[in-house]
Design an enzyme around this catalytic site. Structure first.
Site, mmCIF file in Angstrom:
data_model
loop_
_atom_site.group_PDB
_atom_site.id
_atom_site.type_symbol
_atom_site.label_atom_id
_atom_site.label_comp_id
_atom_site.label_asym_id
_atom_site.label_seq_id
_atom_site.Cartn_x
_atom_site.Cartn_y
_atom_site.Cartn_z
ATOM 1 N N CYS A 1 0.801 -1.228 0.000
ATOM 2 C CA CYS A 1 0.000 0.000 0.000
ATOM 3 C C CYS A 1 0.831 1.273 0.000
ATOM 4 O O CYS A 1 0.285 2.370 0.000
ATOM 5 C CB CYS A 1 -0.950 -0.016 1.180
ATOM 6 S SG CYS A 1 -1.974 -1.490 1.137
ATOM 7 N N LYS B 1 -9.742 7.967 1.696
ATOM 8 C CA LYS B 1 -10.129 6.580 1.389
ATOM 9 C C LYS B 1 -11.625 6.383 1.628
ATOM 10 O O LYS B 1 -12.249 5.504 1.061
ATOM 11 C CB LYS B 1 -9.329 5.580 2.232
ATOM 12 C CG LYS B 1 -7.885 5.390 1.742
ATOM 13 C CD LYS B 1 -7.166 4.309 2.524
ATOM 14 C CE LYS B 1 -5.763 4.063 1.991
ATOM 15 N NZ LYS B 1 -4.794 5.086 2.416
ATOM 16 N N PHE C 1 1.329 -2.829 4.609
ATOM 17 C CA PHE C 1 1.532 -4.131 5.243
ATOM 18 C C PHE C 1 3.009 -4.486 5.129
ATOM 19 O O PHE C 1 3.648 -4.233 4.110
ATOM 20 C CB PHE C 1 0.743 -5.213 4.494
ATOM 21 C CG PHE C 1 -0.681 -5.365 4.949
ATOM 22 C CD1 PHE C 1 -1.119 -4.844 6.147
ATOM 23 C CD2 PHE C 1 -1.582 -6.060 4.156
ATOM 24 C CE1 PHE C 1 -2.438 -5.002 6.562
ATOM 25 C CE2 PHE C 1 -2.900 -6.222 4.559
ATOM 26 C CZ PHE C 1 -3.327 -5.692 5.760
ATOM 27 N N GLU D 1 -2.025 5.633 13.683
ATOM 28 C CA GLU D 1 -1.654 6.796 12.870
ATOM 29 C C GLU D 1 -1.926 8.103 13.623
ATOM 30 O O GLU D 1 -1.111 9.030 13.590
ATOM 31 C CB GLU D 1 -2.404 6.782 11.534
ATOM 32 C CG GLU D 1 -1.959 7.915 10.616
ATOM 33 C CD GLU D 1 -2.535 7.821 9.206
ATOM 34 O OE1 GLU D 1 -3.477 7.042 8.986
ATOM 35 O OE2 GLU D 1 -2.029 8.545 8.325
ATOM 36 N N HIS E 1 -3.143 8.055 5.993
ATOM 37 C CA HIS E 1 -3.281 6.706 5.445
ATOM 38 C C HIS E 1 -4.709 6.250 5.724
ATOM 39 O O HIS E 1 -5.344 5.649 4.871
ATOM 40 C CB HIS E 1 -2.235 5.774 6.063
ATOM 41 C CG HIS E 1 -2.225 4.411 5.458
ATOM 42 N ND1 HIS E 1 -2.081 4.208 4.108
ATOM 43 C CD2 HIS E 1 -2.361 3.176 6.010
ATOM 44 C CE1 HIS E 1 -2.137 2.897 3.858
ATOM 45 N NE2 HIS E 1 -2.302 2.255 4.992
ATOM 46 N N HIS F 1 -9.783 2.195 -0.712
ATOM 47 C CA HIS F 1 -8.351 1.935 -0.523
ATOM 48 C C HIS F 1 -7.803 1.339 -1.811
ATOM 49 O O HIS F 1 -8.095 0.196 -2.159
ATOM 50 C CB HIS F 1 -8.143 0.976 0.652
ATOM 51 C CG HIS F 1 -6.689 0.840 1.050
ATOM 52 N ND1 HIS F 1 -5.652 1.301 0.265
ATOM 53 C CD2 HIS F 1 -6.115 0.323 2.165
ATOM 54 C CE1 HIS F 1 -4.500 1.053 0.878
ATOM 55 N NE2 HIS F 1 -4.754 0.463 2.028
#
Lengths: 401, 91
Positions: free
Chosen positions: A162, A326, A390, A305, A294, A331
């Protein structure tokens, strides 16, 4: 060190198939998440996504060309065309050798892979189409961008889940800044709406059944989206000398690795990437007024975050608008950083702050200003855009007007 | 129900690297060092074993990493509730 201007933006996403449509949709604050229609959802538990509906490939490519292009490469080319057209640059000539193309994609041609594997395993196909490999390879999109435009300098795909697009744009920025090239076409593309990919995502148990509600109480996870976002990054003097329209400047880029868990986010890793970005900018935290987070909508990411932003920005964190777009475009995985940088730059250009949609109620563990639900008429002057992948691969871009 | 209990003990024990006999209904998930992905793997094993589909979402997980489950008994009850329905819960 050269300054790096952005002289072209191109997008295709659930929010629209060009920048004008996207900016309007972004400003409306209406989430483009909805029922999936591009694939049958009978075998799926999660039936929603942010898809590019009404996309007509034949409006963009002739039949012969189309046979070579996975959906993710089609998106990449559509976005690259808009960005390059906006820049007014032509790479067929000397500039081609002084230009780079760098694309982020997490997985590449999943539609091609899924279609062919189904034919093989389920339908007893004896052979594949000869173009299968060049169509599914993760770097196909960037190759097609170079071929279509005559870009002959450094060109490659970046895969870091990502964070792929942010890594791609960040490396392109470093190359233009260092003078390795004069211009770079950079961004990300991803299209994962295939049965196989969605079953694999479902198995992680982090997809929301309802919608994406980043930072909100009641959030139930992420919602996948498909898109491409491309940018023309240009040596500032080069752009200025030819009187190009400048959408913004890249101010810095920071990277880090958690060296921790394959799925769990890390406060230290996220904070360290943001700090690296600040250091690269040579700016105080107070110079920033906005972050495109994010903000995936998972329980874990959003708390981590928020805490990381507070750790980096201290008291100034309360004066930042932190939008998780998002919630609007889904996403987009390997393309997330690209569509989110586009959202940030378009909002900056058009004088608004995009909201975090689908926000229900404040989560006590997420204590920043997430611009819940309603677009603000507030000018963004300097912003960060976060991508935390990830496997702990983090990449943070900073832009200013 | 007894079957469900035995199988859940076995699956949880395997994921937590302990003996099934060390588990009780009251065993706290948080005491087993299980992270959210471990819970997801446990749910997957349960689905495979009973051929059911569970609408489990890891985002219901508490910050302790135990999913929405505090104890092993709660996992057993959750499975038992769905195991009698052919195909389990469907959306």
């Amino acid at each position: 060190m050269n300054r790096v201007a952005i002289t072209g933006i191109g997008v295709i996403s659930a929010l629209g198939q060009n920048t004008r449509a996207m900016s309007t949709a972004l400003k409306s604050g209406k989430s483009a998440i909805g029922p999936l229609t591009v694939i049958p959802t009978g075998e799926l538990l999660v039936k929603i996504g942010a898809e590019v509906s009404d996309f007509d490939p034949l409006a963009h490519f002739d039949q012969k060309r189309l046979a070579l292009l996975d959906r993710c490469a089609q998106f990449a080319l559509v976005a690259a065309r808009e960005a390059i057209l906006a820049s007014g640059l032509n790479f067929h000539g000397e500039l081609g050798a002084r230009s780079a193309a760098i694309v982020g994609s997490g997985v590449g041609g999943m539609s091609t892979l899924d279609d062919n594997f189904r034919r093989l395993y389920a339908e007893g196909a004896k052979r594949f189409h000869p173009i299968t490999i060049p169509k599914m390879m993760i770097s196909a999109a960037v190759s097609h961008i170079t071929m279509e435009n005559g870009i002959k300098g450094p060109a490659f795909n970046v895969a870091s889940a990502c964070a792929s697009a942010n890594h791609a744009i960040g490396i392109a920025y470093q190359m233009v800044r260092a003078g390795t090239v004069n211009v770079a076409v950079a961004g990300g593309t991803e299209s994962v709406f295939t049965l196989g990919t969605l079953k694999a995502w479902e198995a992680m148990r982090i997809l929301a059944f309802d919608t994406c509600r980043p930072f909100s109480r009641g959030r139930m996870g992420l919602v996948l989206g498909e898109c491409a976002g491309m940018f023309v990054l240009e040596n500032f003097e080069h752009a200025n000398a030819r009187g190009a329209e400048i959408f913004g400047e890249i101010a810095g880029f920071g990277m880090s690795s958690d060296a921790g868990d394959i799925v769990l986010p890390s406060l230290d890793g996220a904070a360290s990437a943001m700090r690296a970005c600040l250091a690269d900018c040579g700016m105080a935290p107070e110079a920033f007024d906005h972050i495109n987070a994010h903000g995936t909508g998972t329980t874990m990411n959003d708390v981590t975050e928020s805490r990381a932003i507070r750790a980096v920005f201290g008291g100034h964190a309360d004066r930042l608008s932190v939008s998780a777009t998002k919630s609007l475009h889904g996403h987009a995985l390997g393309a997330a950083g690209a569509i989110e940088l586009a959202a940030t730059l378009l909002a900056m250009r058009d004088g608004f702050t995009p909201p975090t949609a689908n926000f229900i109620e404040r989560d006590p563990d997420c204590d920043l200003d997430y611009v819940p639900n309603v677009t603000r008429n507030a000018q963004i002057n300097m912003a960060m855009s976060n991508s935390f992948a990830f496997g702990g691969l983090n990449a943070v871009l900073a832009v200013h007007r | 129900m007894a079957d469900v209990e035995a199988v859940v003990f076995e699956i949880v024990a395997q994921q937590a690297h302990v003996e099934p006999s060390a588990l009780h209904r009251t065993t706290e998930i948080s005491s087993l060092n299980l992270e959210s992905l471990d819970i997801v793997e446990i749910i997957f094993e349960i689905e495979e074993r009973f051929d059911i589909s569970l609408l489990y979402n890891a985002n219901e997980a508490s910050s302790t990493g135990g999913g929405s489950f505090q104890t092993v008994g709660e996992v057993i009850d959750y499975v038992a509730k769905h195991v009698d329905q052919p195909g389990g819960r469907k959306p």
